[in-house]
Design a protein around this motif. Structure first.
Motif, PDB file in Angstrom:
ATOM      1  N   GLU A  97      14.439  74.433  29.030  1.00 18.26           N
ATOM      2  CA  GLU A  97      15.641  74.790  28.275  1.00 18.26           C
ATOM      3  C   GLU A  97      16.620  75.625  29.088  1.00 18.26           C
ATOM      4  O   GLU A  97      17.733  75.874  28.651  1.00 18.26           O
ATOM      5  CB  GLU A  97      15.260  75.560  27.001  1.00 18.26           C
ATOM      6  N   ASP A  98      16.206  76.071  30.270  1.00 21.27           N
ATOM      7  CA  ASP A  98      17.056  76.937  31.093  1.00 21.27           C
ATOM      8  C   ASP A  98      17.175  76.385  32.515  1.00 21.27           C
ATOM      9  O   ASP A  98      16.520  76.868  33.430  1.00 21.27           O
ATOM     10  CB  ASP A  98      16.482  78.360  31.127  1.00 21.27           C
ATOM     11  N   PRO A  99      18.018  75.352  32.699  1.00 19.07           N
ATOM     12  CA  PRO A  99      18.151  74.774  34.037  1.00 19.07           C
ATOM     13  C   PRO A  99      18.793  75.725  35.048  1.00 19.07           C
ATOM     14  O   PRO A  99      18.775  75.466  36.241  1.00 19.07           O
ATOM     15  CB  PRO A  99      19.026  73.541  33.814  1.00 19.07           C
ATOM     16  N   PHE A 104      13.799  77.225  39.061  1.00 21.22           N
ATOM     17  CA  PHE A 104      13.678  75.932  38.380  1.00 21.22           C
ATOM     18  C   PHE A 104      13.081  74.864  39.292  1.00 21.22           C
ATOM     19  O   PHE A 104      12.042  74.268  38.981  1.00 21.22           O
ATOM     20  CB  PHE A 104      15.055  75.497  37.870  1.00 21.22           C
ATOM     21  N   GLU A 105      13.710  74.597  40.424  1.00 21.31           N
ATOM     22  CA  GLU A 105      13.234  73.561  41.346  1.00 21.31           C
ATOM     23  C   GLU A 105      11.886  73.939  41.968  1.00 21.31           C
ATOM     24  O   GLU A 105      11.012  73.092  42.121  1.00 21.31           O
ATOM     25  CB  GLU A 105      14.269  73.307  42.446  1.00 21.31           C
ATOM     26  N   GLU A 106      11.746  75.201  42.315  1.00 24.15           N
ATOM     27  CA  GLU A 106      10.489  75.671  42.919  1.00 24.15           C
ATOM     28  C   GLU A 106       9.325  75.499  41.940  1.00 24.15           C
ATOM     29  O   GLU A 106       8.245  75.038  42.333  1.00 24.15           O
ATOM     30  CB  GLU A 106      10.641  77.145  43.308  1.00 24.15           C
ATOM     31  N   ASP A 107       9.536  75.833  40.671  1.00 24.12           N
ATOM     32  CA  ASP A 107       8.486  75.664  39.662  1.00 24.12           C
ATOM     33  C   ASP A 107       8.126  74.188  39.485  1.00 24.12           C
ATOM     34  O   ASP A 107       6.952  73.846  39.326  1.00 24.12           O
ATOM     35  CB  ASP A 107       8.931  76.256  38.321  1.00 24.12           C
ATOM     36  N   ARG A 112       4.348  69.555  40.552  1.00 26.09           N
ATOM     37  CA  ARG A 112       4.051  68.300  41.255  1.00 26.09           C
ATOM     38  C   ARG A 112       2.879  68.472  42.222  1.00 26.09           C
ATOM     39  O   ARG A 112       2.020  67.588  42.336  1.00 26.09           O
ATOM     40  CB  ARG A 112       5.290  67.819  41.998  1.00 26.09           C
ATOM     41  N   ALA A 113       2.856  69.589  42.914  1.00 23.04           N
ATOM     42  CA  ALA A 113       1.762  69.859  43.848  1.00 23.04           C
ATOM     43  C   ALA A 113       0.436  70.000  43.093  1.00 23.04           C
ATOM     44  O   ALA A 113      -0.604  69.492  43.544  1.00 23.04           O
ATOM     45  CB  ALA A 113       2.050  71.117  44.661  1.00 23.04           C
ATOM     46  N   LYS A 114       0.460  70.682  41.966  1.00 24.29           N
ATOM     47  CA  LYS A 114      -0.760  70.838  41.158  1.00 24.29           C
ATOM     48  C   LYS A 114      -1.231  69.482  40.642  1.00 24.29           C
ATOM     49  O   LYS A 114      -2.432  69.189  40.633  1.00 24.29           O
ATOM     50  CB  LYS A 114      -0.505  71.798  39.989  1.00 24.29           C
TER      51      LYS A 114
END
Length: 140
Positions: A97-99, A104-107, A112-114
């Motif tokens: 909800e908070d772009p 944001f991108e790092e999370d 994706r890595a997980k």
């Protein structure tokens, strides 16, 4: 006096080109700004929809594998379930909800890595293109 009237007439004719140029520039600028906003909103909607679909995929993936591993007596299943739980927590905590969130991108990259880690532990491929009816739909 006729001379002043003629000068005003010639000045109006001479300045008409400049006036039309300025008016045309303003109209073009406003139209470009409006079109830019529209294009930006459309791009944002499309990017947001892809991101939501990706997060929903991860959520469904976790739910399915939790169900499959719950009854598994294998000790590896506990570790796999723990990793699935971590992936689930990461997707639920993601600030969709908070772009404008600073991470944001790092999370999203961490999620994706997980996911890749979970797939490796479960011994399943991370390429899901062959399992989807619409080619190229999941491109993360």
């Amino acid at each position: 006096m006729a001379c002043a009237a003629e000068e005003d007439l010639f000045e109006n004719i001479f300045l008409a080109d400049d006036r039309h140029h300025v008016e045309g520039y303003q109209e073009g600028f406003e139209e470009g700004k409006r079109q830019g906003w529209q294009d930006g909103m459309n791009h944002g909607r499309m990017h947001g929809a892809k991101l939501s679909a990706e997060l929903s995929f991860y959520s469904g993936f976790v739910t399915t594998w939790r169900f499959l591993l719950q009854a598994d007596p294998n000790p590896k299943a506990r570790k796999q379930l723990k990793l699935l739980e971590t992936l689930s927590e990461m997707t639920q905590a993601f600030p969709i909800e908070d772009p404008q969130s600073p991470n944001f991108e790092e999370d999203m990259e961490k999620i994706r890595a997980k996911f890749r880690q979970v797939c490796a532990v479960l011994h399943i491929p991370t390429d899901f293109h062959g399992y989807i009816n619409s080619p190229g739909q999941l491109s993360f």
